[in-house]
Design a protein around this motif. Structure first.
Motif, PDB file in Angstrom:
ATOM      1  N   SER A   9      -2.649  -3.834   6.228  1.00  0.00           N
ATOM      2  CA  SER A   9      -3.591  -3.165   5.334  1.00  0.00           C
ATOM      3  C   SER A   9      -4.968  -3.085   5.956  1.00  0.00           C
ATOM      4  CB  SER A   9      -3.686  -3.913   3.996  1.00  0.00           C
ATOM      5  OG  SER A   9      -2.420  -4.016   3.377  1.00  0.00           O
ATOM      6  N   GLU A  10      -5.700  -2.050   5.565  1.00  0.00           N
ATOM      7  CA  GLU A  10      -7.067  -1.873   6.045  1.00  0.00           C
ATOM      8  C   GLU A  10      -7.938  -1.356   4.916  1.00  0.00           C
ATOM      9  OE1 GLU A  10      -9.427  -0.090   9.894  1.00  0.00           O
ATOM     10  OE2 GLU A  10      -7.626   0.966   9.214  1.00  0.00           O
ATOM     11  N   ARG A  11      -9.132  -1.898   4.817  1.00  0.00           N
ATOM     12  CA  ARG A  11     -10.100  -1.453   3.816  1.00  0.00           C
ATOM     13  C   ARG A  11     -11.170  -0.582   4.463  1.00  0.00           C
ATOM     14  NH1 ARG A  11     -10.981  -7.100   0.370  1.00  0.00           N
ATOM     15  NH2 ARG A  11      -9.102  -6.884  -0.939  1.00  0.00           N
ATOM     16  N   LYS A  12     -11.586   0.441   3.728  1.00  0.00           N
ATOM     17  CA  LYS A  12     -12.631   1.359   4.171  1.00  0.00           C
ATOM     18  C   LYS A  12     -13.587   1.602   3.001  1.00  0.00           C
ATOM     19  CE  LYS A  12     -11.220   2.519   8.392  1.00  0.00           C
ATOM     20  NZ  LYS A  12     -12.052   2.376   9.612  1.00  0.00           N
ATOM     21  N   PRO A  13     -14.765   2.175   3.253  1.00  0.00           N
ATOM     22  CA  PRO A  13     -15.663   2.515   2.142  1.00  0.00           C
ATOM     23  C   PRO A  13     -14.974   3.426   1.136  1.00  0.00           C
ATOM     24  CG  PRO A  13     -16.837   2.672   4.231  1.00  0.00           C
ATOM     25  CD  PRO A  13     -15.394   2.441   4.566  1.00  0.00           C
ATOM     26  N   ALA A  14     -15.295   3.254  -0.126  1.00  0.00           N
ATOM     27  CA  ALA A  14     -14.661   4.024  -1.193  1.00  0.00           C
ATOM     28  C   ALA A  14     -15.001   5.500  -1.095  1.00  0.00           C
ATOM     29  CB  ALA A  14     -15.092   3.483  -2.553  1.00  0.00           C
ATOM     30  N   GLN A  15     -14.031   6.338  -1.482  1.00  0.00           N
ATOM     31  CA  GLN A  15     -14.242   7.777  -1.558  1.00  0.00           C
ATOM     32  C   GLN A  15     -13.426   8.315  -2.725  1.00  0.00           C
ATOM     33  OE1 GLN A  15     -12.676   8.702   2.424  1.00  0.00           O
ATOM     34  NE2 GLN A  15     -10.877   9.611   1.455  1.00  0.00           N
ATOM     35  N   SER A  16     -13.888   9.402  -3.310  1.00  0.00           N
ATOM     36  CA  SER A  16     -13.202   9.936  -4.497  1.00  0.00           C
ATOM     37  C   SER A  16     -11.922  10.674  -4.137  1.00  0.00           C
ATOM     38  CB  SER A  16     -14.143  10.878  -5.261  1.00  0.00           C
ATOM     39  OG  SER A  16     -14.566  11.956  -4.421  1.00  0.00           O
ATOM     40  N   GLY A  76     -12.824  -1.034  -9.639  1.00  0.00           N
ATOM     41  CA  GLY A  76     -13.341  -2.370  -9.889  1.00  0.00           C
ATOM     42  C   GLY A  76     -13.582  -3.211  -8.656  1.00  0.00           C
ATOM     43  N   SER A  77     -13.317  -2.684  -7.466  1.00  0.00           N
ATOM     44  CA  SER A  77     -13.499  -3.477  -6.253  1.00  0.00           C
ATOM     45  C   SER A  77     -14.987  -3.700  -5.966  1.00  0.00           C
ATOM     46  CB  SER A  77     -12.828  -2.799  -5.061  1.00  0.00           C
ATOM     47  OG  SER A  77     -13.342  -1.491  -4.853  1.00  0.00           O
ATOM     48  N   LYS A  78     -15.320  -4.897  -5.497  1.00  0.00           N
ATOM     49  CA  LYS A  78     -16.701  -5.239  -5.183  1.00  0.00           C
ATOM     50  C   LYS A  78     -16.731  -5.928  -3.827  1.00  0.00           C
ATOM     51  CE  LYS A  78     -18.107  -5.766 -10.015  1.00  0.00           C
ATOM     52  NZ  LYS A  78     -18.709  -6.681 -11.022  1.00  0.00           N
ATOM     53  N   PRO A  79     -17.394  -5.330  -2.815  1.00  0.00           N
ATOM     54  CA  PRO A  79     -17.998  -3.994  -2.871  1.00  0.00           C
ATOM     55  C   PRO A  79     -16.932  -2.907  -2.977  1.00  0.00           C
ATOM     56  CG  PRO A  79     -17.991  -4.807  -0.624  1.00  0.00           C
ATOM     57  CD  PRO A  79     -17.523  -5.942  -1.485  1.00  0.00           C
ATOM     58  N   ALA A  80     -17.329  -1.749  -3.456  1.00  0.00           N
ATOM     59  CA  ALA A  80     -16.373  -0.659  -3.662  1.00  0.00           C
ATOM     60  C   ALA A  80     -15.714  -0.269  -2.343  1.00  0.00           C
ATOM     61  CB  ALA A  80     -17.079   0.544  -4.279  1.00  0.00           C
ATOM     62  N   HIS A  81     -14.389  -0.171  -2.347  1.00  0.00           N
ATOM     63  CA  HIS A  81     -13.686   0.180  -1.117  1.00  0.00           C
ATOM     64  C   HIS A  81     -12.388   0.895  -1.435  1.00  0.00           C
ATOM     65  CE1 HIS A  81     -11.883  -3.836  -2.092  1.00  0.00           C
ATOM     66  NE2 HIS A  81     -10.772  -3.194  -1.770  1.00  0.00           N
ATOM     67  N   GLY A  82     -11.869   1.606  -0.429  1.00  0.00           N
ATOM     68  CA  GLY A  82     -10.522   2.151  -0.477  1.00  0.00           C
ATOM     69  C   GLY A  82      -9.613   1.275   0.357  1.00  0.00           C
ATOM     70  N   GLU A  83      -8.321   1.487   0.221  1.00  0.00           N
ATOM     71  CA  GLU A  83      -7.374   0.626   0.940  1.00  0.00           C
ATOM     72  C   GLU A  83      -6.142   1.425   1.335  1.00  0.00           C
ATOM     73  OE1 GLU A  83      -4.968  -3.445  -0.174  1.00  0.00           O
ATOM     74  OE2 GLU A  83      -7.103  -3.325  -0.692  1.00  0.00           O
ATOM     75  N   THR A  84      -5.690   1.266   2.567  1.00  0.00           N
ATOM     76  CA  THR A  84      -4.496   1.924   3.080  1.00  0.00           C
ATOM     77  C   THR A  84      -3.579   0.867   3.669  1.00  0.00           C
ATOM     78  OG1 THR A  84      -5.771   3.918   3.600  1.00  0.00           O
ATOM     79  CG2 THR A  84      -3.613   3.699   4.641  1.00  0.00           C
ATOM     80  N   THR A  85      -2.268   0.991   3.403  1.00  0.00           N
ATOM     81  CA  THR A  85      -1.323  -0.043   3.814  1.00  0.00           C
ATOM     82  C   THR A  85      -0.076   0.560   4.437  1.00  0.00           C
ATOM     83  OG1 THR A  85      -2.066  -1.545   2.057  1.00  0.00           O
ATOM     84  CG2 THR A  85       0.089  -1.993   3.019  1.00  0.00           C
ATOM     85  N   LEU A  86       0.286   0.045   5.605  1.00  0.00           N
ATOM     86  CA  LEU A  86       1.581   0.311   6.219  1.00  0.00           C
ATOM     87  C   LEU A  86       2.583  -0.652   5.602  1.00  0.00           C
ATOM     88  CD1 LEU A  86       3.603   1.272   8.468  1.00  0.00           C
ATOM     89  CD2 LEU A  86       2.592  -0.505   9.916  1.00  0.00           C
ATOM     90  N   ILE A  87       3.710  -0.132   5.121  1.00  0.00           N
ATOM     91  CA  ILE A  87       4.720  -0.948   4.455  1.00  0.00           C
ATOM     92  C   ILE A  87       6.051  -0.784   5.177  1.00  0.00           C
ATOM     93  CG2 ILE A  87       5.931  -1.437   2.285  1.00  0.00           C
ATOM     94  CD1 ILE A  87       3.604   0.080   0.864  1.00  0.00           C
TER      95      ILE A  87
END
Length: 380
Positions: A158-165, A132-143
């Protein structure tokens, strides 16, 4: 390629000084201080009942549309419950990733940082695609999770990147470097009547920062590398990741077919929950991350990328490739293959047991990489 030779073949790279400012935030019963990376600006700070949130994004980004974010959270009073550990808290956070993107989730554990005498935990979790993200993106987070005197705190990058399956490939060296950039983290007791910039905390923070810099600049020689242990660990990691890809490929085709899942669990989930399979898979991911960071520090990012590419090419060829061969056939043949595969997993025929040559190495890796020597522990 002899990994030990790569590790030992070049001098240690030394990270340059970061242009940072010290952030000191009062969060419920204590103060939390850390070096805010350059180029970030505060966009939000709020407290609701027992929850605190601070957010900073890259300059030019907004709270609604950002590329990277550093955030601090607080949970008031949670540390007063002894049954809640930093690992438990991090697992809850990782669970939200898994629920959000079950098909593209990936997570690894990092070495827990030292924050005074407070228990800590560190991990990286990511989604290839956020639904449901707009624009479509992936997300990776250091916790980074810190159990304070009374409250729990997390520092996240956290960092956002273009979405991938597919699940994101977590750049271990990048996220380890970002964890180092956030160090030292300090949790200070509040001093009655003290106002910002909280000199009692900032003065001790400066001393710790200087000590950390001094240790980095005067670090001695690295211990000798056991080349046999390195190669054995890499081989065991390749075996486990190949098995993971093989079973995941089967699961992607088979899980939706009648007679395959058991109690709602698919082929890969069944395997991961059996015996110590999940523990060994987590240990393999952690070993891969740790070794690639060491290679990058000693021989550069290109060397680390070459080693990773070589291993993953074999993993895809042997894991995904063999699964594809097995699933070639008519729909009826595929259905029968899937039912047999599920029966084999249920019977434990794919379990990593003492009968396998890599078992002893995986057991050692799990013990070496798990906190407090808990070999049954896994990453979120």
């Amino acid at each position: 390629m002899a990994l030990a030779a790569v590790l030992a073949g070049a001098p240690r790279a030394r990270a340059g000084d970061q242009d940072t400012v010290v952030a000191v935030m009062p969060v419920f019963s204590q103060l939390v201080a850390w070096p805010m990376p350059s180029g970030f600006a505060r966009v939000n700070e709020e407290t609701h009942a027992n929850d605190y949130l601070f957010e900073a994004v890259r300059e030019g980004d907004t709270l609604a549309d950002w590329s990277q974010m550093v955030s601090l959270t607080g949970a008031a009073g949670l540390a007063d419950y002894p049954q809640v550990t930093p690992r438990d808290f991090a697992t809850r956070l990782a669970a939200s990733f898994k629920q959000t993107c079950p098909d593209s989730y990936y997570g690894i554990e990092l070495k827990a940082p030292i924050v005074d005498d407070y228990p800590t935990y560190a991990a990286v979790a990511g989604c290839g695609a956020v639904p449901g993200s707009k624009p479509a993106h992936g997300e990776t987070t250091l916790i980074v999770v810190i159990k304070g005197a009374h409250d729990y705190y997390t520092l996240q990058w956290s960092e956002r990147k273009p979405a991938q399956s597919e699940p994101p490939r977590i750049d271990a060296a990048l996220w380890s470097q970002r964890l180092a950039t956030l160090m030292p983290i300090q949790v200070c007791d509040r001093v009655a009547g003290e106002a910002p910039p909280y000199p009692s905390c900032t003065s001790s923070f400066a001393a710790k920062r200087n000590a950390l810099t001094q240790r980095a600049s005067t670090a001695g020689k690295e211990p000798a590398i056991d080349s046999n242990a390195v190669e054995a660990g890499w081989e065991a990691t390749g075996f486990t990741l190949t098995l993971q890809h093989y079973l995941s490929a089967l699961a992607s085709t088979c899980d939706s077919l009648p007679g395959v899942s058991v109690d709602g669990k698919g082929i890969f989930d069944m395997w991961q929950e059996r015996a110590r399979n999940g523990v060994f898979l987590d240990a393999s991911r952690m070993y891969q991350t740790t070794l690639l960071v060491a290679v990058q520090n000693s021989s550069g990012k290109q060397a680390a990328d070459r080693i990773l590419a070589g291993q993953m090419a074999l993993v895809h060829q042997q894991g995904d490739g063999e699964a594809a061969k097995l699933l070639a056939g008519t729909p009826a043949q595929v259905a029968e293959t899937c039912r047999r595969a599920a029966a084999h997993v249920t019977a434990g025929e794919y379990d990593i047991t003492e009968k396998l040559p890599v078992y002893a190495t995986l057991d050692r890796m799990a013990r070496d990489l798990a906190p407090d020597g808990d070999s049954d522990a896994g990453a979120p």
